[in-house]
Design a protein around this motif. Sequence first.
Motif, mmCIF file in Angstrom:
data_model
loop_
_atom_site.group_PDB
_atom_site.id
_atom_site.type_symbol
_atom_site.label_atom_id
_atom_site.label_comp_id
_atom_site.label_asym_id
_atom_site.label_seq_id
_atom_site.Cartn_x
_atom_site.Cartn_y
_atom_site.Cartn_z
ATOM 1 N N THR A 45 3.923 -0.948 2.713
ATOM 2 C CA THR A 45 4.642 -1.613 3.701
ATOM 3 C C THR A 45 3.132 -1.031 5.305
ATOM 4 O O THR A 45 3.945 -1.162 5.762
ATOM 5 C CB THR A 45 5.073 -0.006 3.892
ATOM 6 N N LYS A 46 2.344 -1.214 4.598
ATOM 7 C CA LYS A 46 0.898 -0.505 5.781
ATOM 8 C C LYS A 46 1.259 -2.453 5.759
ATOM 9 O O LYS A 46 0.575 -3.743 5.247
ATOM 10 C CB LYS A 46 -0.069 -0.150 4.995
ATOM 11 N N PRO A 47 0.882 -2.190 7.211
ATOM 12 C CA PRO A 47 0.818 -3.068 8.118
ATOM 13 C C PRO A 47 -0.964 -3.866 8.287
ATOM 14 O O PRO A 47 -1.699 -3.252 7.542
ATOM 15 C CB PRO A 47 0.894 -3.168 9.717
ATOM 16 N N GLY B 53 -5.866 -4.250 -9.269
ATOM 17 C CA GLY B 53 -5.216 -4.548 -8.242
ATOM 18 C C GLY B 53 -6.168 -4.915 -7.450
ATOM 19 O O GLY B 53 -7.541 -4.245 -7.414
ATOM 20 N N HIS B 54 -5.372 -5.063 -6.091
ATOM 21 C CA HIS B 54 -7.113 -4.954 -4.802
ATOM 22 C C HIS B 54 -6.300 -5.017 -3.808
ATOM 23 O O HIS B 54 -5.244 -5.635 -3.651
ATOM 24 C CB HIS B 54 -8.082 -5.366 -4.976
ATOM 25 N N VAL B 55 -6.185 -4.055 -2.574
ATOM 26 C CA VAL B 55 -6.264 -4.852 -0.703
ATOM 27 C C VAL B 55 -6.551 -4.836 -0.445
ATOM 28 O O VAL B 55 -7.732 -4.793 -0.095
ATOM 29 C CB VAL B 55 -5.009 -3.767 -0.911
ATOM 30 N N THR B 56 -6.074 -5.746 0.122
ATOM 31 C CA THR B 56 -7.687 -6.376 2.082
ATOM 32 C C THR B 56 -6.565 -6.045 3.223
ATOM 33 O O THR B 56 -5.523 -6.408 2.954
ATOM 34 C CB THR B 56 -7.851 -7.476 1.510
ATOM 35 N N ARG B 57 -7.514 -5.352 4.308
ATOM 36 C CA ARG B 57 -7.223 -5.356 5.255
ATOM 37 C C ARG B 57 -7.789 -5.360 6.110
ATOM 38 O O ARG B 57 -9.329 -5.679 6.287
ATOM 39 C CB ARG B 57 -6.884 -3.460 5.286
ATOM 40 N N VAL B 58 -7.195 -6.426 6.998
ATOM 41 C CA VAL B 58 -7.949 -7.097 8.163
ATOM 42 C C VAL B 58 -7.166 -6.340 9.423
ATOM 43 O O VAL B 58 -6.358 -6.374 9.858
ATOM 44 C CB VAL B 58 -7.741 -8.574 8.071
#
Length: 359
Positions: free
Chosen positions: A329-331, A350-355
């Motif tokens: 849900t995070k932009p 897993g991983h998440v990438t925030r730009v």
Amino acid sequence: MNALGPDATVGILGGGQLGRMLALAAARLGFKCHVLCPDPRSPAFDVVRRVTEADYADIAALDRFVADVDVVTYEFENVPAETAMFLSARKPVLPDPKVLAITQDRLVEKEFVNGLGIATAKFAPVDSADGLTAALAAIGQPAVLKTRRFGYDGKGQMILRDGADPAAFEHLGGQPQILEAFVPFEREISVVAARGSDGAIECFDVTENEHQDHILKTSHVPAAVTPAVAVQARRIAETIAEAFGYVGVLAVEMFVVRDGGGHAVLVNEIAPRVHNSGHWTIDGASVSQFEQHIRAVAGLPLAKPIRRGRIEMINLLGAEVEDYRGWLTKPDTAVHLYGKTGIRPGRKMGHVTRVFPEP
Ligand SMILES: Nc1ncnc2c1ncn2[C@@H]1O[C@H](COP(=O)(O)OP(=O)(O)O)[C@@H](O)[C@H]1O
Ligand SMILES: [Mg+2]
């Protein structure tokens, strides 16, 4: 080597998340992939056309595998030397298996790096409990004792502080080891570099890495280092890639230490493969480390990577993966799940990438 045609098959040794992301990048370029891995629950098996579930030493299976592919590459560095030799007698294996012989052994690797005029922590070989006592006298304390082979995510190593017990040698299994001076680093960084079959080299921006219990937890890009350190770090990766005559993607893990008024960069280790600290490139750059690797082993030109902003990559370790719905849900956040069944503490799920836009 001629470039692979559009219908070619890339053979990948190893079926973890790195193999999975390599296969996804290969698919985008129109290639088929065939993954060989002994584990029936390999994350890469879920996304490829053909799989061989077999041990790396299973000659009959290797024979069938290699007959089906146009080039062989790998997602992990512990491919047995005999396996690589068997395959390279039949099809191109990239990067060249001679790289494995160096990077599989921490002692040989550090000697190789020093031989290029690049600094590492001080180190000494350890082959017995008495040898450890002698090495401790030479290196000092604190120090880090590591097995020469098969270590990952901090496994096969221990920190030795004052009054270290020579029995540590037995605790690590009594196998050949290396003692390294403990580096009081200011930060840890890595450079992921690609070298094409034409010798062209492209580095991704220097990445800063934070570990939790010796496991990569977060990467930030750009690293908070001076321009001089960034230039030196890239040059180190380029020098190593050049010295290997490397084809594909490699990562060089480094320590940045204070040195007088400035900084020094020491190489920690080389990963002859795509690397966790390069995962951000999927969502944070114009070309990913995975695509660069496939381009290189397929004989295609590399792309010049352009970073899309300030990046934060967070590994989802163990039960942290259960929060993935929150991340969804995070932009500005890309969520990557590896499809692994079975949560274990520290396991990369897993991983998440925030730009973020750069000021
Ligand atoms: N000589 C050292 N001095 C200080 N920290 C170290 C040293 N060696 C390893 N570490 C720490 O442990 C982590 C894992 O060690 P590393 O040698 O990279 O093995 P692995 O193969 O497990 O990644 C490093 O990223 C670093 O944080
Ligand atoms: Mg490491």
